[in-house]
Scaffold this motif. Sequence first.
Motif, mmCIF file in Angstrom:
data_model
loop_
_atom_site.group_PDB
_atom_site.id
_atom_site.type_symbol
_atom_site.label_atom_id
_atom_site.label_comp_id
_atom_site.label_asym_id
_atom_site.label_seq_id
_atom_site.Cartn_x
_atom_site.Cartn_y
_atom_site.Cartn_z
ATOM 1 N N GLU A 3 0.848 -1.191 0.000
ATOM 2 C CA GLU A 3 0.000 0.000 0.000
ATOM 3 C C GLU A 3 0.889 1.248 0.000
ATOM 4 O OE1 GLU A 3 -3.190 0.718 0.109
ATOM 5 O OE2 GLU A 3 -4.180 -1.228 0.455
ATOM 6 N N PRO A 4 0.896 2.011 -1.062
ATOM 7 C CA PRO A 4 1.749 3.205 -1.110
ATOM 8 C C PRO A 4 1.474 4.162 0.047
ATOM 9 C CG PRO A 4 0.684 2.817 -3.226
ATOM 10 C CD PRO A 4 0.135 1.807 -2.292
ATOM 11 N N ALA A 5 0.212 4.308 0.414
ATOM 12 C CA ALA A 5 -0.120 5.263 1.475
ATOM 13 C C ALA A 5 0.601 4.912 2.765
ATOM 14 C CB ALA A 5 -1.624 5.282 1.703
ATOM 15 N N GLU A 6 0.615 3.594 3.090
ATOM 16 C CA GLU A 6 1.286 3.162 4.316
ATOM 17 C C GLU A 6 2.776 3.476 4.247
ATOM 18 O OE1 GLU A 6 0.395 -0.951 4.921
ATOM 19 O OE2 GLU A 6 -1.765 -0.545 4.968
ATOM 20 N N ALA A 7 3.355 3.179 3.083
ATOM 21 C CA ALA A 7 4.784 3.428 2.931
ATOM 22 C C ALA A 7 5.097 4.900 3.097
ATOM 23 C CB ALA A 7 5.248 2.931 1.560
ATOM 24 N N PHE A 8 4.327 5.731 2.409
ATOM 25 C CA PHE A 8 4.598 7.159 2.459
ATOM 26 C C PHE A 8 4.402 7.727 3.856
ATOM 27 C CE2 PHE A 8 3.508 7.245 -2.300
ATOM 28 C CZ PHE A 8 4.848 7.088 -2.636
ATOM 29 N N LEU A 9 3.426 7.157 4.604
ATOM 30 C CA LEU A 9 3.119 7.706 5.920
ATOM 31 C C LEU A 9 4.027 7.175 7.018
ATOM 32 C CD1 LEU A 9 -0.729 7.635 5.616
ATOM 33 C CD2 LEU A 9 0.688 9.680 5.867
ATOM 34 N N LEU A 10 4.489 5.929 6.882
ATOM 35 C CA LEU A 10 5.195 5.312 8.006
ATOM 36 C C LEU A 10 6.711 5.355 7.863
ATOM 37 C CD1 LEU A 10 2.948 2.150 8.523
ATOM 38 C CD2 LEU A 10 3.146 4.082 10.097
ATOM 39 N N ALA A 11 7.201 5.401 6.609
ATOM 40 C CA ALA A 11 8.631 5.161 6.424
ATOM 41 C C ALA A 11 9.435 6.441 6.246
ATOM 42 C CB ALA A 11 8.842 4.240 5.232
ATOM 43 N N ASP A 12 10.690 6.386 6.730
ATOM 44 C CA ASP A 12 11.631 7.460 6.446
ATOM 45 C C ASP A 12 12.220 7.258 5.054
ATOM 46 O OD1 ASP A 12 11.440 8.541 9.082
ATOM 47 O OD2 ASP A 12 12.652 6.838 9.757
ATOM 48 N N ARG A 13 12.414 5.995 4.703
ATOM 49 C CA ARG A 13 13.036 5.677 3.439
ATOM 50 C C ARG A 13 12.284 4.516 2.818
ATOM 51 N NH1 ARG A 13 17.487 7.426 1.115
ATOM 52 N NH2 ARG A 13 18.524 5.995 -0.327
ATOM 53 N N ILE A 14 12.016 4.650 1.511
ATOM 54 C CA ILE A 14 11.213 3.635 0.826
ATOM 55 C C ILE A 14 12.070 2.914 -0.199
ATOM 56 C CG2 ILE A 14 9.237 3.274 -0.718
ATOM 57 C CD1 ILE A 14 8.009 5.777 0.644
ATOM 58 N N HIS A 15 11.976 1.580 -0.196
ATOM 59 C CA HIS A 15 12.652 0.773 -1.210
ATOM 60 C C HIS A 15 11.577 0.116 -2.050
ATOM 61 C CE1 HIS A 15 16.395 1.224 1.089
ATOM 62 N NE2 HIS A 15 15.600 1.108 2.141
ATOM 63 N N ILE A 16 11.555 0.470 -3.329
ATOM 64 C CA ILE A 16 10.553 -0.128 -4.200
ATOM 65 C C ILE A 16 11.081 -1.468 -4.675
ATOM 66 C CG2 ILE A 16 9.213 0.145 -6.316
ATOM 67 C CD1 ILE A 16 8.573 2.364 -4.441
ATOM 68 N N MET A 17 10.267 -2.485 -4.516
ATOM 69 C CA MET A 17 10.717 -3.820 -4.861
ATOM 70 C C MET A 17 9.829 -4.406 -5.942
ATOM 71 S SD MET A 17 11.704 -6.756 -2.228
ATOM 72 C CE MET A 17 12.328 -8.304 -2.795
ATOM 73 N N GLU A 18 10.471 -4.880 -7.007
ATOM 74 C CA GLU A 18 9.734 -5.502 -8.109
ATOM 75 C C GLU A 18 10.525 -6.700 -8.583
ATOM 76 O OE1 GLU A 18 8.198 -2.507 -11.103
ATOM 77 O OE2 GLU A 18 9.503 -1.250 -9.892
#
Lengths: 254, 266, 357
Positions: free
Chosen positions: C200-215
């Motif tokens: 969920e992008p919203a969770e990532a944007f709201l909770l994380a300092d740094r985001i790693h996109i994994m595919e």
Amino acid sequence: MGKLNRYLFGVLAAVSLLLGSCGSSSDDNELSVFAAASLAEVMDELVAAYTETSPGVNVAVNLAGSTTLKAQIFEGAPADVVLLANQATMSQLVDEDAVQAPQLAAANRMVLAVPADNPGGVKSLDDLARSDLLIGLCDSQVPCGATARNILDAAGVVASPDTNEPDVKSLVAKIVSGELDAGIVYTTDLASAGDELIRIDIDPSLYEPNVYPVAVVTDGDKPAEAQLFIDFVLSERGQSVLAASGFLPAEEVN
Amino acid sequence: MAELGGPKGPAPKGLIALAVLGAAVILLPIVGLLARTPWSRLGELLGKPIVGDALRLSLITSFAAAGISLCLGLPLAWILSRTRFWGRSLLRAFVTLPMVLPPVVGGAALLFALGRRGVVGEPIYDLTGFALPFSVWGVILANTFVAMPFLVLTIEAALNNTDHRQEAAAATLGASRLAVFNRVTVPMIRPSILAGLVLAWARALGEFGATITFAGNLSGRTQTLPLAVFVSLEADRDAAIAISLILVVISVAVLLILRNRWWSTQ
Amino acid sequence: MSEVSGLQASIQLQRSNGFKLDVELNIAAGTTACLLGPNGAGKSTAVGALAGLINIEGGSIRLNGRTLNDPSVGIAIPPPDRKIGLMFQDYALFGHLSVEDNIAFGPRSAGLSKSASRLAAAEWTHKFDLIDLAGRKASDLSGGQAQRVAMARTLAANPDLILLDEPLAALDVGTKATLRRILSTNLEAFDGPRLIITHEPAEAFLLADRIHIMENGRITQSGTAAEIRRSPATAYVGALAGTNFLTGSTFRGSITLDESNVVLKTSDTTTDGRVIVTVRPSALALHPSQPDGSPRNSWQAKIASVENLGDVARVYLDAPLPLAADVTPGSVEQLGLSAGQSIWVAIKATEISVSPA
């Protein structure tokens, strides 16, 4: 017709087919002999010898304990000849007129059997009183057990068996395998066990030997053929078959 | 919480017919037994010392066998379910063998292995003078031999169906493999353990062939209820029926109590 | 070399179905990282490898200077000794134990007696407001209660790193927002590195300092929420970044934003309190001068960058609000849009949707 109904129908059809094939096995030419289970092996040989002398006769043997055979005959089972392992049960059949004119077909004596290497050093009946040995008898409710107890009583030996086997065959098996040190079994059992057992004779005056009475069943379909079979058993040929298996000729105890 | 019901409506007639037939196959012999029971002589028949001895021995040996089956069978089921090693499928096949083997053959095999002249039994006898056959320990061993596969099979199936994440969670919380087994795995499959225990106990209670072959038949020492039934059948049919009746009553009572206590929640 | 704190992980492995994972992750103590990716990207596998539930074939895992796993030198510390707390997707609480004993499980496994471990658990039942539930069976909890218990259980084991696998996925929409806030607060209470997995992008944007996109078993982009939104590296990230997220408080249709003093008007006048504000990029209209009429929301913004996506151009706006706007390539030309330029933004009140945060 639904799938389940077809399935149900299939099951019932299969069951009735099985029943049908079982029911159609009766045969007009067949002589039905009810014999005590302890005679299993010797019955095969008797029947083989009989069909040799009287070709065309088909003998069907039903094996069970004497008491069970008695009950089956009382309940109307299709028997022509009955051959039991004790006199008392035959007397009950006679009392009810279920059989005609019983005669003794053979007798069987008892012996003390020990494993070939005799680990307990058994020499006589007296050794059965030793508590360091593993002793086996037949259960008192079957003939070989009852006779064995009569022998011990008459000899004044107080034995405490470690097992009361339900039949003499399993008792013999345990002595042969060396799990038991000694047991009281029939002479006939030693004949079949060969040299795997040591035989220690028991004084014949201590007990009545086990006898095998044979009789024609009153309600049987073929009394004449039944008598012919009994005559064969009592003939020289029949008696020699029985003797080969360790049985005593009937006349010796008559 | 509201339960979600299955499809409603009358049960299909075909299913009912087969179910009735199935129940009849099981119930008719019991009806036959009850019909032949000599009710007026029941007290006298059951008062015989042979009956009391056999009853006491049957209870002791069947519960002991169930207990041993649990102690040994639970770890065995765990090994089969949770570890990978060469020969695992073979071991699993052999573990279930006593279920298909005629019990008499099982008893004979026990004699060959653990009898006084057995592969393992002989050195033990020579060393200690102790022999399993014709002793109450022999009865318990024979019972365990035939009963344990039921427990192992039931528990292994349960283990294979559990959610592994609870065990993984316990491991990340610092629990050793043994601690995970004791504190998570076992409590998680408790209903299946009980079911396996009951199956094993029931099988042990009814055990005949292996017992009489391995342990013999001596009233008060090795003669359990099924053996007492068998030896009475030839000489005293009424006594045999009376003893059979005890077996039926004990089994039904225990199964009813356990079912109500542990499985009635569905 | 001085003490290295935080997580340095390089995970290489291949699953039996042929799926390959090759991921590098560095998380500093006291920060929250997030693995964001679609289902099947390999996020749970990566977490399983960190926790020691799955063996890695290459790379290494180091936590606070301690090597936990390094196949090249034959080190593979088993899960119980890693001091890594893993919170499973639907929490995997021990249903046969009480809430208190669930929380005491870690201390008990560390060798404390039953009573001592309960004492240790008491601190966490208090901190997570679970005192009233302490005696209840863990199988009888609501989703929100279960999440708190799971978090308390994880932290009570005193881990050096916590991993949260889809911590909010098991919850219904109504409780999600509240629990995300509680989770966010609880994460702050843990001073080691923290890793959250989500799709969920919203969770990532709201909770994380740094985001790693994994595919597909690889990390395709790493950065802060703003960085990722500004320059998406793949189509997947582009689609994620295409939605504008803002946070703030709303009262009767008037939203006060956290990151700017712009006040947004929404047609949703029934929701009050903390909210997430979402605006589709196509809902933003760009004008060279202050628009006529009275769109409820309009302000002057600075263009950060313009990106041509083919049949649509995405305009990334900077101050006062970081938003993306999709316009036709024709209007880019017509308005002469380029980085650094000032432009008027207008959004209809009906295009601004809010959901409780």
